[in-house]
Each structure stands twice: as structure tokens, then as C-alpha cells.
Design a protein around this motif. Structure first.
Motif, short mmCIF file in Angstrom:
data_model
loop_
_atom_site.label_atom_id
_atom_site.label_comp_id
_atom_site.label_asym_id
_atom_site.label_seq_id
_atom_site.Cartn_x
_atom_site.Cartn_y
_atom_site.Cartn_z
N THR A 151 52.66 -25.98 24.07
CA THR A 151 52.59 -27.38 24.48
C THR A 151 51.48 -28.09 23.71
N PRO A 152 51.75 -29.23 23.12
CA PRO A 152 50.73 -29.94 22.34
C PRO A 152 49.53 -30.30 23.21
N ILE A 153 48.34 -30.17 22.63
CA ILE A 153 47.12 -30.55 23.35
C ILE A 153 47.05 -32.07 23.44
N LEU A 154 46.73 -32.58 24.65
CA LEU A 154 46.63 -34.02 24.82
C LEU A 154 45.51 -34.59 23.96
N GLN A 155 45.81 -35.65 23.26
CA GLN A 155 44.78 -36.31 22.47
C GLN A 155 43.88 -37.13 23.40
N PRO A 156 42.58 -37.00 23.26
CA PRO A 156 41.67 -37.75 24.13
C PRO A 156 41.88 -39.26 24.01
N VAL A 157 41.78 -39.96 25.13
CA VAL A 157 41.90 -41.42 25.14
C VAL A 157 40.50 -42.00 25.12
N ARG A 158 40.18 -42.74 24.08
CA ARG A 158 38.86 -43.34 23.92
C ARG A 158 38.99 -44.70 23.26
N PRO A 159 38.18 -45.68 23.66
CA PRO A 159 37.32 -45.65 24.84
C PRO A 159 38.11 -45.89 26.12
N LEU A 160 37.49 -45.56 27.24
CA LEU A 160 38.13 -45.72 28.54
C LEU A 160 37.08 -46.08 29.59
N VAL A 161 37.46 -46.98 30.49
CA VAL A 161 36.60 -47.34 31.63
C VAL A 161 37.46 -47.43 32.87
N ILE A 162 36.99 -46.85 33.96
CA ILE A 162 37.66 -46.99 35.25
C ILE A 162 36.61 -47.30 36.30
N ALA A 163 36.92 -48.23 37.21
CA ALA A 163 35.96 -48.64 38.23
C ALA A 163 36.67 -48.97 39.53
N THR A 164 35.99 -48.76 40.64
CA THR A 164 36.56 -49.04 41.95
C THR A 164 36.74 -50.53 42.17
N TRP A 165 37.74 -50.86 42.97
CA TRP A 165 38.05 -52.22 43.41
C TRP A 165 38.48 -53.14 42.27
N ASN A 166 38.61 -54.40 42.60
CA ASN A 166 39.07 -55.41 41.64
C ASN A 166 37.85 -55.97 40.90
N THR A 167 37.47 -55.29 39.84
CA THR A 167 36.24 -55.62 39.12
C THR A 167 36.51 -55.82 37.63
N PRO A 168 37.36 -56.78 37.28
CA PRO A 168 37.77 -56.93 35.89
C PRO A 168 36.65 -57.29 34.93
N LEU A 169 35.73 -58.16 35.37
CA LEU A 169 34.66 -58.57 34.47
C LEU A 169 33.68 -57.43 34.21
N ALA A 170 33.40 -56.65 35.23
CA ALA A 170 32.52 -55.50 35.06
C ALA A 170 33.12 -54.50 34.08
N VAL A 171 34.41 -54.23 34.22
CA VAL A 171 35.09 -53.29 33.34
C VAL A 171 35.19 -53.85 31.93
N GLU A 172 35.47 -55.14 31.82
CA GLU A 172 35.54 -55.77 30.49
C GLU A 172 34.20 -55.68 29.77
N THR A 173 33.13 -55.89 30.52
CA THR A 173 31.78 -55.80 29.94
C THR A 173 31.51 -54.40 29.41
N ALA A 174 31.85 -53.40 30.21
CA ALA A 174 31.66 -52.01 29.78
C ALA A 174 32.53 -51.68 28.58
N ALA A 175 33.77 -52.15 28.59
CA ALA A 175 34.72 -51.85 27.50
C ALA A 175 34.24 -52.43 26.17
N LYS A 176 33.69 -53.63 26.21
CA LYS A 176 33.21 -54.26 24.98
C LYS A 176 32.07 -53.46 24.36
N ILE A 177 31.21 -52.92 25.19
CA ILE A 177 30.13 -52.08 24.69
C ILE A 177 30.70 -50.85 23.98
#
Length: 334
Positions: free
Chosen positions: A39-65
Motif C-alpha cells: 500500500t502506498p505511504i500517505l504523503q504528508p499534508v503540509r501546511p495544515l491547521v486545525i482548531a476548535t469551534w468556528n475560528t476562521p480568522l485564527a486559523v487563517e492567521t496561523a495558515a499564513k505564517i
């Protein structure tokens, strides 16, 4: 052993070259056959951010970094700071709902890819406690500071004191005081805390968790959010997890640590989150109708999972260039 040396050794020990050649062909065929069924090894997904609740701006800020080459540690810190400054949220940082005495006290912790950890508990008058937690981790020999000591440390590091109780939160507190029910009512629709996990371009994982805690709690109460293994746990070889909801129940099962260990044993992030919720709700005599717990998790390959006791829990996920709010699956579907 090199093929040429192998042939020489085989000849010297009396094996005929025909037999050796036949053996080599057979081995090649086996190897070729194995390659077809692996079975092929899964290729890592990068970059990635996950956060609790509806926090789009917080996640967007982290993703841009992360997209600009920043570290996962910087990303989760700066992402959480967004919610700490969001006065309308009333569950994290400035504007958080106070304890029953009217004091806003904040808890936070942070973990990096090397397993380092820093936390502050019961802090008054300092908004960005996630950054104070990082200072504890990086600038002291300790992992945890509490209350006045944590506040004094923050001020010594240049953080400014300010009143965290906003007019809106004070109004809610005064309304609560009319009846002042001793047992806090858990708001299962949108309950406290931002927990955030990130994977950077190097594949390193870090996490952060910050909260104002349970509204109208007893003075001095601390939940799971700043406790390693409870509100947050990261193992850079495996993955990370974070929790939200009633901290007492998360702590009793060391939920985030449990999820990472289940992933170590081979479970997917989703399976691990579901098992961790099961450890809470399946205890004999446990009445889980009046409290919520939700988990998020990510493994080293960038697979994610989320699960909660009740409906209404959601999380924001930045993956493959998209930032989405996703409703979590949940246990109590009756």
C-alpha cells in the motif's frame, strides 16, 4: 552485499553460476511482486491547521505564517492570540466570562515539536496568556506558573496589565448573579476554549490551547486547557490532539494524551477521537446529557479527526489551501 561480490562468493563456495542466476531471478520476481501489493505511504499534508469551534480568522492567521515558511509553534501562538483579542467571543482572553466573584482568569498552554511545554493558570489582567505560556516554556526552567506569580512573570517580560472584564461580560455576570445557581450550566452549543494544532513545511507539529474557563466557576477553578495531556498533547513522531468542553471530564480520562497514544497504536485520528469520547460516556452511571466535550486530532501524515458528545461542535480546518468550518460527528444521536 553487492551483486558482484555475491556472485564471487557463491562461485567460491561451490554453487554453480546457473543455480545462482536462477536464485537471483527468483528473488527479483518476489521483490517485484511485493512492490505491486504494498500500500502506498500517505504523503504528508503540509501546511495544515486545525482548531476548535468556528475560528476562521485564527486559523487563517496561523495558515499564513505557515505558508510564509514559519514554524508550527509560531503559527499556533499567533492564531490563538487572535481569539484572545476577540472580545465578542466571551470565552477566550479579553471579554471572557468571569468567575462567580466577577474576576476574569485565564489559562493557557503550548507545546512544541520537541516535546517542550509551558503553561499559565488562573492569570488575571493579562490578555495574551498563550504568549506568556510560551515564555514560561522558553525562558524558565519550569513548565507551569499560576495566578499572581504568572502575572508578575508576564509583566517582567513586557506584557501590560489591563482590565479583561468588558461591559458585555459584566452585564451577563450581573444577570447570572440574580439566581447564582451553584452548579454552572454548561453551554453545549458554543463552549469555551480554542485548541489549535499545526503542521509546518518541515513536517513538525505544535499545539496551543487558551481559555477563560468555565463561566461563573468557583474562584481558583482550573480545567483541562492548560494541563498537558488534558487540553493538549503533541508527540511529533505521532501527532497531536486538543480538547474543548467540560474540563473536569477531559482530565479524568487524560483525553488528549489518550488520543495520541491510540494513534500510536495504529488508530486513525477519527477513530482515536471517538474512542476518547467513549471513555467518558460509557462509564457506568455517567450522565453526560448536561455537558459537552469535543476533541480534534491530527497525525503525522496530516489526517485529521474530530468527535464530540453532543451536536453543535464544529472545527476549522486549513488543508490544501482551503479554510473550512466543519461540523463534527457526535455520539449522542438519540
Amino acid at each position: 552485499m553487492k551483486r558482484r561480490n555475491f556472485l564471487k562468493k557463491a562461485s567460491a563456495t561451490g554453487f554453480g553460476l546457473v543455480a545462482v542466476s536462477s536464485t537471483l531471478i527468483s528473488c527479483d520476481e518476489v521483490i517485484s511482486s511485493e512492490k505491486k501489493i504494498v500500500t502506498p505511504i500517505l504523503q504528508p499534508v503540509r501546511p495544515l491547521v486545525i482548531a476548535t469551534w468556528n475560528t476562521p480568522l485564527a486559523v487563517e492567521t496561523a495558515a499564513k505564517i505557515l505558508q510564509n515558511g514559519g514554524s508550527a509553534l509560531d503559527a499556533v501562538e499567533q492564531g490563538c492570540r487572535v481569539e484572545e483579542a476577540n472580545e465578542k467571543g466571551q470565552s477566550v482572553g479579553k471579554g471572557g466570562l468571569p468567575d462567580r466573584d466577577g474576576n476574569v482568569t485565564l489559562d493557557a498552554c503550548i507545546m512544541d515539536d520537541k516535546g517542550n511545554y509551558g503553561a499559565v493558570l488562573g492569570v488575571k489582567n493579562i490578555m495574551h496568556v498563550i504568549s506568556v505560556a510560551r515564555k514560561v516554556m522558553e525562558d524558565t526552567p519550569h513548565v507551569m506558573l499560576v495566578a499572581e506569580g504568572a502575572e508578575q512573570f508576564a509583566v517582567s517580560k513586557g506584557f501590560k496589565r489591563e482590565n479583561l472584564l468588558t461591559a458585555a461580560s459584566k452585564k451577563k455576570w450581573e444577570k447570572w448573579k440574580v439566581k447564582a445557581a451553584y452548579k454552572p450550566i454548561i453551554n453545549i452549543e458554543n463552549h469555551d476554549t480554542i485548541g489549535m494544532l499545526a503542521i509546518d513545511a518541515k513536517g513538525n507539529i505544535s499545539g496551543a490551547c487558551t481559555t477563560s474557563g468555565l463561566a461563573y466557576k468557583l474562584a481558583g477553578r482550573v480545567g483541562d486547557s492548560p494541563i498537558i495531556g488534558g487540553g493538549l498533547f503533541v508527540d511529533n513522531e505521532i501527532g497531536g490532539a486538543s480538547a474543548t468542553g467540560l474540563g473536569e471530564e477531559v482530565l479524568k480520562t487524560v483525553g488528549s494524551f489518550l488520543i495520541v497514544e491510540l494513534m500510536r497504536q495504529g488508530k486513525s485520528p477519527q477513530e482515536a477521537c471517538e474512542e476518547a469520547i467513549g471513555r467518558i460516556v460509557n462509564k457506568p452511571g455517567k450522565d453526560f446529557k448536561n455537558f459537552q466535550v469535543g476533541y480534534i486530532a491530527v497525525n503525522k501524515q496530516g489526517e485529521t479527526g474530530a468527535y464530540s458528545i453532543h451536536e453543535w461542535f464544529s472545527y476549522n480546518l486549513f488543508k490544501e489551501g482551503e479554510n473550512k468550518n466543519i461540523k463534527s460527528d457526535y455520539f449522542n444521536k438519540k
